[in-house]
Design an enzyme around this catalytic site. Structure first.
Site, PDB file in Angstrom:
ATOM      1  N   CYS A  27     -30.141   1.793 -22.860  1.00  0.00           N
ATOM      2  CA  CYS A  27     -31.162   1.080 -23.616  1.00  0.00           C
ATOM      3  C   CYS A  27     -31.950   2.015 -24.522  1.00  0.00           C
ATOM      4  CB  CYS A  27     -32.110   0.362 -22.655  1.00  0.00           C
ATOM      5  SG  CYS A  27     -31.326  -0.947 -21.694  1.00  0.00           S
TER       6      CYS A  27
ATOM      7  N   ALA B 200     -22.589   6.719 -14.574  1.00  0.00           N
ATOM      8  CA  ALA B 200     -22.383   7.735 -13.546  1.00  0.00           C
ATOM      9  C   ALA B 200     -23.092   7.359 -12.252  1.00  0.00           C
ATOM     10  CB  ALA B 200     -22.876   9.094 -14.046  1.00  0.00           C
TER      11      ALA B 200
ATOM     12  N   CYS C 197     -14.933  -4.108  -5.923  1.00  0.00           N
ATOM     13  CA  CYS C 197     -16.072  -3.206  -6.038  1.00  0.00           C
ATOM     14  C   CYS C 197     -16.311  -2.922  -7.514  1.00  0.00           C
ATOM     15  CB  CYS C 197     -15.846  -1.913  -5.256  1.00  0.00           C
ATOM     16  SG  CYS C 197     -14.710  -0.727  -6.038  1.00  0.00           S
TER      17      CYS C 197
END
Length: 251
Positions: A185, A130, A170
């Site tokens: 992670c 996001a 992009c």
């Protein structure tokens, strides 16, 4: 540039691709580092050491014990401090000649775009899709170069996107917002040294871009650290990309 600065940056100035002119260019540059964690730690440390004149650190988290396995800019005695304050302390200890600004807040798209008014390059060191999509939109809206890296488990990725190049893709050309996975992670783990590898390369690409040297723009570099296998994938600009395609093409 005074004698102390010449001595500090002497090994870099010796490079014909840098020289005094290039070092002065770095000194006049402004980089924004979004995320002062695993990737942001080596990225910020090396940009500061290299003499990038202005660094803006953006993060809204505080240092936690579980961060210290990989976030080398922080230390045990700074647990509980805002990451931007801890990071700024470490950077000033390395190079007192540069200016460091901190933003201890979560920025939305409009706020980030406002902060990019005088920024030359953004280093996206965030850990979620996001934020990466938001940073990408802000950079292409403002024409700001973006060095992007990501790590998870034993895999690292690196690319650079340059809105000033007509053929530059992009981040949205690479990943569709509706298909991106949300693993982080904290959910899946990461090898301690891997963010250091990818963050150092991220800083390298940023320095090269600031110096006007060739970069990995248009490529996605993928590292399988478990097998120590590098792959380079060509990323083409999506002519229908809602972020970077021209209105005439995307309509």
């Amino acid at each position: 540039m005074d004698d102390d600065a010449l001595l500090r940056y002497s090994r870099q100035i010796l490079l014909p691709q840098v020289g005094i002119e290039g070092q002065e260019k770095l000194g006049a540059s402004h980089a924004l580092i979004l995320g002062v964690g695993g990737l942001g730690s080596p990225t910020a440390l090396y940009l500061a050491a290299a003499g990038v004149g202005r660094l803006t650190l953006v993060d809204f988290d505080a240092v936690e014990l579980s961060n210290l396995q990989r976030q080398i800019i922080h230390s045990t005695d700074r647990i509980g401090q805002p990451k931007v304050d801890s990071g700024a302390q470490a950077l000033r200890a390395i190079n007192p000649l540069i200016e460091i600004r901190t933003l201890d807040q979560q920025l939305d798209l409009a706020q980030l775009q406002n902060h990019l008014a005088d920024v030359d390059i953004v280093l996206d060191c965030s850990d979620n899709f996001a934020t990466r999509f938001m940073v990408n939109r802000a950079c292409f809206a403002t024409g700001t170069a973006l060095a992007s890296a990501a790590v998870i488990r034993f895999e690292g990725q690196l690319s650079l996107f340059d809105p000033t190049q007509a053929d530059s893709p992009c981040y949205h050309c690479l990943y569709d917002e509706g298909e991106a996975e949300a693993e982080t992670c904290s959910q899946t783990g990461v090898l301690a040294s891997l963010p250091g590898v990818m963050g150092s390369l991220q800083a390298t690409e940023a320095l090269k871009w600031l110096l006007g040297l060739p970069t990995v723009c248009g490529q996605l570099m993928v590292l399988d650290a478990l097998r120590m296998d590098w792959r380079s994938l060509r990323v083409k600009k999506d002519p229908h990309c809602p972020v970077c395609a021209s209105p005439a093409v995307s309509s």
